[in-house]
Scaffold this motif. Structure first.
Motif, short mmCIF file in Angstrom:
data_model
loop_
_atom_site.label_atom_id
_atom_site.label_comp_id
_atom_site.label_asym_id
_atom_site.label_seq_id
_atom_site.Cartn_x
_atom_site.Cartn_y
_atom_site.Cartn_z
N ILE A 1 0.97 -1.09 0.02
CA ILE A 1 -0.06 0.13 -0.18
C ILE A 1 0.83 1.44 -0.02
O ILE A 1 1.91 1.36 0.93
CB ILE A 1 -0.81 0.13 1.13
N GLU A 2 0.64 2.08 -1.00
CA GLU A 2 1.22 3.49 -1.02
C GLU A 2 0.92 4.21 0.26
O GLU A 2 1.79 4.91 0.92
CB GLU A 2 0.98 4.06 -2.33
N SER A 3 -0.39 4.58 0.48
CA SER A 3 -0.80 5.19 1.52
C SER A 3 -2.32 5.03 2.30
O SER A 3 -3.01 4.12 1.20
CB SER A 3 -0.77 6.68 1.32
N ILE A 4 -2.71 5.44 3.25
CA ILE A 4 -3.86 5.03 3.66
C ILE A 4 -4.45 6.48 4.12
O ILE A 4 -4.03 6.83 4.98
CB ILE A 4 -4.15 4.02 4.75
N PHE B 1 -4.80 2.97 -1.16
CA PHE B 1 -4.06 3.42 -2.21
C PHE B 1 -2.98 2.33 -2.43
O PHE B 1 -2.08 2.68 -1.95
CB PHE B 1 -3.62 5.10 -2.52
N PRO B 2 -3.29 1.47 -3.14
CA PRO B 2 -2.30 0.29 -3.52
C PRO B 2 -1.11 0.81 -4.31
O PRO B 2 -1.31 1.57 -5.21
CB PRO B 2 -2.96 -0.80 -3.90
N ASN B 3 -0.12 -0.13 -4.12
CA ASN B 3 1.16 0.46 -5.10
C ASN B 3 0.79 -0.53 -6.39
O ASN B 3 -0.11 -1.44 -6.37
CB ASN B 3 2.19 -0.32 -4.48
N ALA B 4 1.24 0.04 -7.43
CA ALA B 4 0.95 -0.58 -8.77
C ALA B 4 1.22 -1.98 -8.80
O ALA B 4 2.11 -2.33 -8.53
CB ALA B 4 1.97 0.16 -9.73
N GLY B 5 0.29 -2.55 -9.21
CA GLY B 5 0.15 -3.84 -9.28
C GLY B 5 -0.05 -4.95 -7.92
O GLY B 5 -0.05 -6.22 -8.18
N ALA B 6 -0.17 -4.15 -6.93
CA ALA B 6 -0.44 -5.08 -5.75
C ALA B 6 -1.61 -5.58 -5.73
O ALA B 6 -2.54 -4.67 -5.96
CB ALA B 6 0.07 -4.16 -4.52
N GLU B 7 -1.76 -6.64 -5.06
CA GLU B 7 -3.06 -7.32 -4.64
C GLU B 7 -3.26 -7.03 -3.20
O GLU B 7 -2.38 -7.51 -2.32
CB GLU B 7 -3.14 -8.51 -5.20
N GLU C 1 -8.97 -8.87 1.21
CA GLU C 1 -9.84 -8.40 1.82
C GLU C 1 -9.61 -8.75 3.58
O GLU C 1 -9.79 -7.96 4.33
CB GLU C 1 -11.42 -8.80 1.87
N GLU C 2 -9.10 -9.89 3.57
CA GLU C 2 -8.68 -10.16 5.26
C GLU C 2 -7.62 -9.32 5.51
O GLU C 2 -7.52 -8.99 6.91
CB GLU C 2 -7.96 -11.86 4.96
N GLU C 3 -6.72 -8.89 4.77
CA GLU C 3 -5.74 -7.79 5.33
C GLU C 3 -6.19 -6.63 5.62
O GLU C 3 -6.00 -6.09 6.67
CB GLU C 3 -4.61 -7.68 4.14
N ILE C 4 -7.32 -6.15 5.08
CA ILE C 4 -8.16 -4.94 5.19
C ILE C 4 -8.76 -5.25 6.69
O ILE C 4 -8.70 -4.21 7.35
CB ILE C 4 -8.77 -4.40 4.01
#
Length: 103
Positions: A39-42, A65-71, A74-77
């Motif tokens: 994640i770039e930022s929250i 705001f995820p980094n490019a290409g990052a998956e 939902e469990e992580e959030i």
């Protein structure tokens, strides 16, 4: 002499807006372990509203705001939100028990 490695967990926030009259606060997590290298930022928008019983109701909106290409799973959030809620409840309990801390 053996080397000792200290791992420090940290989070860096940027304050984006603070409005005491409207009881709103916006900030962004820009660095630290909670970003999981994915994640770039929250960004967080927090608003408090007075309730009829003399208390208040708080609302928190999170934008990831995820980094490019990052998956991001939902469990992580969900895990991150649970940790944030636990911290919020701890602070709330302290402030309720110690009103002189913010008077």
């Amino acid at each position: 002499m053996p080397q000792i490695l200290f791992l420090r967990k940290y989070v860096k926030h940027r304050i984006d807006a603070l409005d005491k009259d409207k009881m709103t606060h916006s900030y962004t997590t820009i660095e630290g372990v909670v970003l999981l290298d994915k994640i770039e930022s929250i960004a967080y928008d927090i608003k408090f509203e007075a309730t009829a019983d003399g208390g208040c109701k708080g609302t928190i909106v999170s934008k990831y705001f995820p980094n490019a290409g990052a998956e991001i799973k939902e469990e992580e959030i969900k895990e991150g939100k649970e940790k944030a809620a636990a911290l919020f409840k701890t602070v709330e309990a302290y402030l309720v028990a110690n009103p002189q801390a913010y008077a």
